[in-house]
Design an enzyme around this catalytic site. Sequence first.
Site, PDB file in Angstrom:
ATOM      1  N   SER A 196       0.752  -1.132  -0.067  1.00  0.00           N
ATOM      2  CA  SER A 196       0.083  -0.243   0.036  1.00  0.00           C
ATOM      3  C   SER A 196       0.973   1.337   0.084  1.00  0.00           C
ATOM      4  O   SER A 196       1.707   1.357  -0.744  1.00  0.00           O
ATOM      5  CB  SER A 196      -0.996  -0.039   1.141  1.00  0.00           C
ATOM      6  OG  SER A 196      -1.964   0.933   1.152  1.00  0.00           O
ATOM      7  N   ASP A 361      -9.297  -2.349  -5.617  1.00  0.00           N
ATOM      8  CA  ASP A 361      -9.042  -3.402  -4.600  1.00  0.00           C
ATOM      9  C   ASP A 361      -9.884  -3.217  -3.515  1.00  0.00           C
ATOM     10  O   ASP A 361      -9.674  -3.705  -2.441  1.00  0.00           O
ATOM     11  CB  ASP A 361      -7.603  -3.744  -4.298  1.00  0.00           C
ATOM     12  CG  ASP A 361      -6.900  -2.437  -3.676  1.00  0.00           C
ATOM     13  OD1 ASP A 361      -7.577  -1.495  -2.991  1.00  0.00           O
ATOM     14  OD2 ASP A 361      -5.628  -2.580  -3.375  1.00  0.00           O
ATOM     15  N   HIS A 393      -7.721  -5.212  -1.064  1.00  0.00           N
ATOM     16  CA  HIS A 393      -6.237  -4.667  -0.689  1.00  0.00           C
ATOM     17  C   HIS A 393      -5.535  -5.247   0.434  1.00  0.00           C
ATOM     18  O   HIS A 393      -4.281  -5.360   0.506  1.00  0.00           O
ATOM     19  CB  HIS A 393      -6.933  -3.044  -0.172  1.00  0.00           C
ATOM     20  CG  HIS A 393      -5.621  -2.211   0.039  1.00  0.00           C
ATOM     21  ND1 HIS A 393      -5.085  -1.707  -0.957  1.00  0.00           N
ATOM     22  CD2 HIS A 393      -5.202  -1.618   1.185  1.00  0.00           C
ATOM     23  CE1 HIS A 393      -4.035  -0.852  -0.547  1.00  0.00           C
ATOM     24  NE2 HIS A 393      -4.082  -0.721   0.663  1.00  0.00           N
TER      25      HIS A 393
END
Length: 414
Positions: A196, A361, A393
């Site tokens: 991320s 995501d 995610h």
Amino acid sequence: MAIPLLLAQLLLAVALAAVQAAPGLHPVVLVPGYGTNELDARLTELYQPSSPGCGARKGEGWFRLYLNYSALQDPANVPCFAEQMSSVYDPAADDYSNVAGVETRVPFFGSTQAFRYPDPDRKNFSYMSTFVERLEKMGYRDGETMFGAPYDFRYAVAPVGRPSSIGDAFFRALKGLVERASGLNGGRPVVIATHSFGGQLAHQFLVRQTRAWRQQFVRRFVPIAASWGGVVLGMLTLVSGNNMGLPFVEPRALLRQGRSLQTSLWILPSPAAFGTATPLATTKSRNYSAGDVADYLVAIGFGEAVGPYESRVLPLFGGELPHPGVPVTSVIGVGVGTPERIDYPRDDFDATPSVVAGDGDGVVNLASLVAVQTPWSRHGGDFTLVKVSNMSHNDLLVDDRALDIIVREIQRAD
Ligand SMILES: *[C@@H]1O[C@H](CO)[C@@H](O)[C@H](O)[C@H]1NC(C)=O
Ligand SMILES: *[C@@H]1O[C@H](CO)[C@@H](O)[C@H](O)[C@H]1NC(C)=O
Ligand SMILES: *[C@@H]1O[C@H](CO)[C@@H](O)[C@H](O)[C@H]1NC(C)=O
Ligand SMILES: *[C@@H]1O[C@H](CO)[C@@H](O)[C@H](O)[C@H]1NC(C)=O
């Protein structure tokens, strides 16, 4: 015969031990995502709590500010957390710092212990533990072949030449860690794997190193679910707040705190990824694209952010991101509904908006996840994009189907 046989067995055992000790793994340095690692704080005499309760730990030394899950389940503690987790932008110094009297530190730098569990007392709340365990099953050992680079995720870095004391210190520490990881492994270059926001950060780190340094020390960059061009959700959280994945915390209680952070401006959608024609937020009489973020900041009553946004964020993300100069495998999840446009029913931002979902995501929009594909593939740039369908995610770091791909890319021989 007995003695030579024993000797042979002994030699075989020694040989096997040697193989196990040096399994041929390239060292891996993990950079976690936003809000994934622990932060400690201590409150000094300079701290002026908004209520006496918030000052209870004044003078008592270090404590875990992030994350104490059970403390935040008590709504009375949330305002104290918000106050102590805030930062302050000083326009004269052009830099961010902690609130006066709140000292913070990032514990366990160098080790994955820093982020296996953001709260070690609540092991069922974790982003990274499954991934770290998977690497351990492959033979990676913390502090030997596997290293963690936690950071104060409230801060990012500024464009080169602008002050960014906390982010710059992290980059110096990360550089030292990569060199140490390589040194401990016979000079093998390391794989930098990120999740991320950690991908945006590690990318900025890499482009600021010399080509010679990168070639010597970095074998491959494996960003997972990197938000290259920010997220549409970043516009929403500046209005509604972000509870950092803690379901019992009212997002709005962390709105002011969230607005105070440099990171919150880094994750705003960038014109390079989203273009300047597509509306990402709308009101009755105005559409805001990624090119209108400054106007949006003014409209939501956060005009003081325009200066730092334009001077510290847009220069980094306004145009195409440069290739980081090392082989890259970007692993992304797609096929999950992701906030793509926020429609406010009136001209103010008080009413609950309706959120239109698009591909991504669940957190990062597809446009952001793939923003580097074209520029980094150009001129034969070493770039591989791996899309994992129907993968969110955070599930990318948990689901076997995704982890199989990620560890394959980490181990990949060039
Ligand atoms: C977490 O918060 C609880 C409740 O405020 C407190 O009793 C506990 O000591 C805290 N844990 C840590 C590690 O600071
Ligand atoms: C997580 O662990 C706590 C106790 O440590 C427990 O009360 C809670 O129900 C658990 N939550 C889940 C989702 O398993
Ligand atoms: C906003 O964009 C939509 C579609 O892109 C368009 O139909 C609408 O007229 C625009 N509204 C304003 C106020 O510009
Ligand atoms: C996508 O993932 C969800 C949750 O893991 C699952 O329930 C669903 O069946 C999957 N859908 C497809 C099309 O694979």
